[in-house]
Design a protein around this motif. Sequence first.
Motif, PDB file in Angstrom:
ATOM      1  N   LYS A 423      -4.892   0.461  14.852  1.00  0.00           N
ATOM      2  CA  LYS A 423      -6.441   0.325  16.024  1.00  0.00           C
ATOM      3  C   LYS A 423      -6.743  -1.532  16.344  1.00  0.00           C
ATOM      4  O   LYS A 423      -7.730  -1.280  16.369  1.00  0.00           O
ATOM      5  N   GLU A 424      -6.264  -2.595  15.295  1.00  0.00           N
ATOM      6  CA  GLU A 424      -5.993  -3.466  14.782  1.00  0.00           C
ATOM      7  C   GLU A 424      -5.495  -4.003  16.376  1.00  0.00           C
ATOM      8  O   GLU A 424      -6.460  -4.787  16.934  1.00  0.00           O
ATOM      9  N   PHE A 425      -4.918  -3.435  17.715  1.00  0.00           N
ATOM     10  CA  PHE A 425      -4.870  -3.824  18.434  1.00  0.00           C
ATOM     11  C   PHE A 425      -4.867  -3.326  19.910  1.00  0.00           C
ATOM     12  O   PHE A 425      -4.090  -3.173  21.000  1.00  0.00           O
ATOM     13  N   GLU A 504       6.977   1.563  12.470  1.00  0.00           N
ATOM     14  CA  GLU A 504       8.751   1.906  12.379  1.00  0.00           C
ATOM     15  C   GLU A 504       8.446   2.874  14.105  1.00  0.00           C
ATOM     16  O   GLU A 504       9.743   2.134  15.265  1.00  0.00           O
ATOM     17  N   GLU A 505       8.024   3.606  14.385  1.00  0.00           N
ATOM     18  CA  GLU A 505       7.869   4.240  15.891  1.00  0.00           C
ATOM     19  C   GLU A 505       6.551   3.195  16.385  1.00  0.00           C
ATOM     20  O   GLU A 505       7.325   2.833  18.051  1.00  0.00           O
ATOM     21  N   ILE A 506       6.110   2.369  16.263  1.00  0.00           N
ATOM     22  CA  ILE A 506       5.464   1.307  16.754  1.00  0.00           C
ATOM     23  C   ILE A 506       6.928   0.496  17.461  1.00  0.00           C
ATOM     24  O   ILE A 506       7.059  -0.328  18.265  1.00  0.00           O
ATOM     25  N   GLY A 516       4.186  -4.285  28.624  1.00  0.00           N
ATOM     26  CA  GLY A 516       2.722  -5.445  28.075  1.00  0.00           C
ATOM     27  C   GLY A 516       1.384  -4.326  27.388  1.00  0.00           C
ATOM     28  O   GLY A 516       0.908  -4.481  25.975  1.00  0.00           O
ATOM     29  N   GLN A 517       1.120  -3.034  27.605  1.00  0.00           N
ATOM     30  CA  GLN A 517       0.472  -2.397  27.248  1.00  0.00           C
ATOM     31  C   GLN A 517       0.667  -1.010  26.953  1.00  0.00           C
ATOM     32  O   GLN A 517       1.947   0.010  28.039  1.00  0.00           O
ATOM     33  N   ILE A 518       0.707   0.070  25.739  1.00  0.00           N
ATOM     34  CA  ILE A 518       0.931   1.207  26.304  1.00  0.00           C
ATOM     35  C   ILE A 518      -0.086   1.819  25.689  1.00  0.00           C
ATOM     36  O   ILE A 518      -0.852   1.942  24.857  1.00  0.00           O
ATOM     37  N   PRO A 519      -0.472   2.958  25.849  1.00  0.00           N
ATOM     38  CA  PRO A 519      -1.416   3.764  25.853  1.00  0.00           C
ATOM     39  C   PRO A 519      -1.183   4.487  24.197  1.00  0.00           C
ATOM     40  O   PRO A 519      -0.470   4.873  23.543  1.00  0.00           O
ATOM     41  N   ASP A 532      -2.664  -3.249  22.637  1.00  0.00           N
ATOM     42  CA  ASP A 532      -1.792  -5.222  23.377  1.00  0.00           C
ATOM     43  C   ASP A 532      -0.356  -4.723  22.856  1.00  0.00           C
ATOM     44  O   ASP A 532      -0.205  -5.516  21.794  1.00  0.00           O
ATOM     45  N   VAL A 533       0.717  -4.863  23.656  1.00  0.00           N
ATOM     46  CA  VAL A 533       1.536  -5.610  22.911  1.00  0.00           C
ATOM     47  C   VAL A 533       1.945  -7.282  22.517  1.00  0.00           C
ATOM     48  O   VAL A 533       2.622  -7.321  21.376  1.00  0.00           O
ATOM     49  N   ASN A 534       1.353  -7.460  23.429  1.00  0.00           N
ATOM     50  CA  ASN A 534       1.658  -9.117  23.132  1.00  0.00           C
ATOM     51  C   ASN A 534       1.449  -9.810  22.249  1.00  0.00           C
ATOM     52  O   ASN A 534       0.890 -10.543  21.363  1.00  0.00           O
ATOM     53  N   LYS A 535      -0.257  -8.599  22.142  1.00  0.00           N
ATOM     54  CA  LYS A 535      -1.075  -9.669  20.478  1.00  0.00           C
ATOM     55  C   LYS A 535      -0.547  -8.813  19.558  1.00  0.00           C
ATOM     56  O   LYS A 535      -0.473  -9.511  18.252  1.00  0.00           O
ATOM     57  N   PHE A 536       0.528  -7.823  19.426  1.00  0.00           N
ATOM     58  CA  PHE A 536       1.094  -7.291  18.920  1.00  0.00           C
ATOM     59  C   PHE A 536       2.237  -8.161  18.128  1.00  0.00           C
ATOM     60  O   PHE A 536       3.032  -8.468  16.415  1.00  0.00           O
ATOM     61  N   LEU A 537       3.070  -8.431  19.404  1.00  0.00           N
ATOM     62  CA  LEU A 537       3.283  -9.258  19.049  1.00  0.00           C
ATOM     63  C   LEU A 537       3.620 -10.707  18.356  1.00  0.00           C
ATOM     64  O   LEU A 537       4.163 -11.819  17.332  1.00  0.00           O
TER      65      LEU A 537
END
Length: 546
Positions: A423-425, A504-506, A516-519, A532-537
């Motif tokens: 939810k954070e991302f 672990e799944e993330i 950059g993004q995953i549904p 948002d993958v970039n925000k997570f990284l």
Amino acid sequence: MKFLKQVLYLFIIPTIIGILGGFSAILFRKLIKLSNVIFNLFSGNNSIYYVILMPFVFLFTYTVSRKLLVSPENVTIDEIAKKISVEKGGFNIKKGLLVLGLTSFNIGFGVPVGREGPIAKLGGVLSELFSKVFKIDRIHLPIYLTCGVSSALSATFNAPIAAVLFGIEIVLGKINSYIIIPLVISSSVATLISRKFLGNFTAFYVPKLSFQDSEIPLFLVISFLSALMSILFFFLLEFFSFFRIRYRKLWGKISFIFGFLVGLLIYIYPEIAGVGYSSVTKLFQNGFSPDRALEVFISKFLAVVLSFGSGVFGGLLAPSIFMGSFLGYFIGDFSQFDPRVFALVGSAAFLSGISRAPFRSTLIIVELTHNYQLVIPTLLTSVLTNYFIGSFNETSLLKRALLHRGVKIDELLKSRLRSLNVKEFIKPVKPVYETSHISYVLKRFLNDEVRYLPVVKSPKDRTLVGIVSVRDLELAAIEEQTNLYVKEIMTPEPFVLTLNSPPEEILKVVALFEVGQIPVVDSSERYVGMFDVNKFLKKIIIQTNF
């Protein structure tokens, strides 16, 4: 002008780096030989002097590292990969030269460590210095740093193919002509220089061997045991690392005791001293009984753990090959087959378990021994060893893929990941519908500046049914099909995350999908938003480093 720049970047600079790598390997060998001569002057080839001198060798390493404010943590391949892939350089020149000198001293005095970590770091240091002096632009810096590391390894082990693969598999994580040409040039030049001055010899002698299909079940046993011992090895190193921090004020005395224990092991089993390739050659000449091979394996394992655990500098490649070959020989004796085949296969399996690089491990063993007919079993056992390790810890299989995205997996990161959730991302990206015309999708791509759009059934039914990308539109345009709807060009059943996806799944998604993004969907498979993958990284990289 463009042609001259290409020649400069692809051939001339890699050649110079290869020359630096080749002569650094020669210097390393000379320093080891000099240290060994000094040891023989003290000992007169009497093995009792290992017990007497080894504690002082360990204490000397500890004292010098502490006085020069250099971390006692050993130089690992993963550290070098991080320096290149994530930090784009920044090698510690003082530590690089110190590690080279201390490792040469340690090996010459019989400490059971290898050469690859220190020589790889030296290659990185020299290539970075060269790049700074000649003001190489940063876009080429990771390639040339990798060239320096690979060329030094290639010259040291007379294994240019494995060195090139090392750069591709471990450091850069990608392959194209702009990368592979400099790597091949620098590694080839370094190897030619090394062969000119040191000779074109295999690291240890192995007769021509062949395998039978009926031996494969025993190869599985070797893979499983190599995985278990690799896991135990790193568990013990982590324990000693924690132990070293907790008792840092007493570590000088403790390292002295460790040195005594290692010296005692070498006195009882002199075969385990130094790099140990001569003992491996003797093994492949059937110079050891199976029981003696097991004893040597156990003593080498303990000596290597104590050496690295104390903070002595050195590499893990040679010890891994040594331990794997003796373990494999012992296992092979339980069959009616030639145990030397299992010794060779075991060396690749154990090396793969320690380095987590199955292709590189296979090529190193094949190139070091010229036993190309055993490529299939060595590759099979190397891959299976990594699989078994991944069965215990799945994130270990993703370790290098994540490193190439700037994420270094460690216990600190794992603990912090537990507090994160999807939810954070989540980024609110408006979906398109199956019935949307591609002209509308084109406008969305241009206005929203995204490359992927989620596809749901309808405005009332937000069930995710697919994803449409810029590439899908390109293919439609190439085929001159402009009167299409989203349903006809989308990718159905895309990979998704759920609101309850564990860390672990993330990590798996981030490592395996360079997007950059995953549904994200809820428990009813209704679209919620885009992860948002970039925000997570960005968040986990910052948390790991600060």
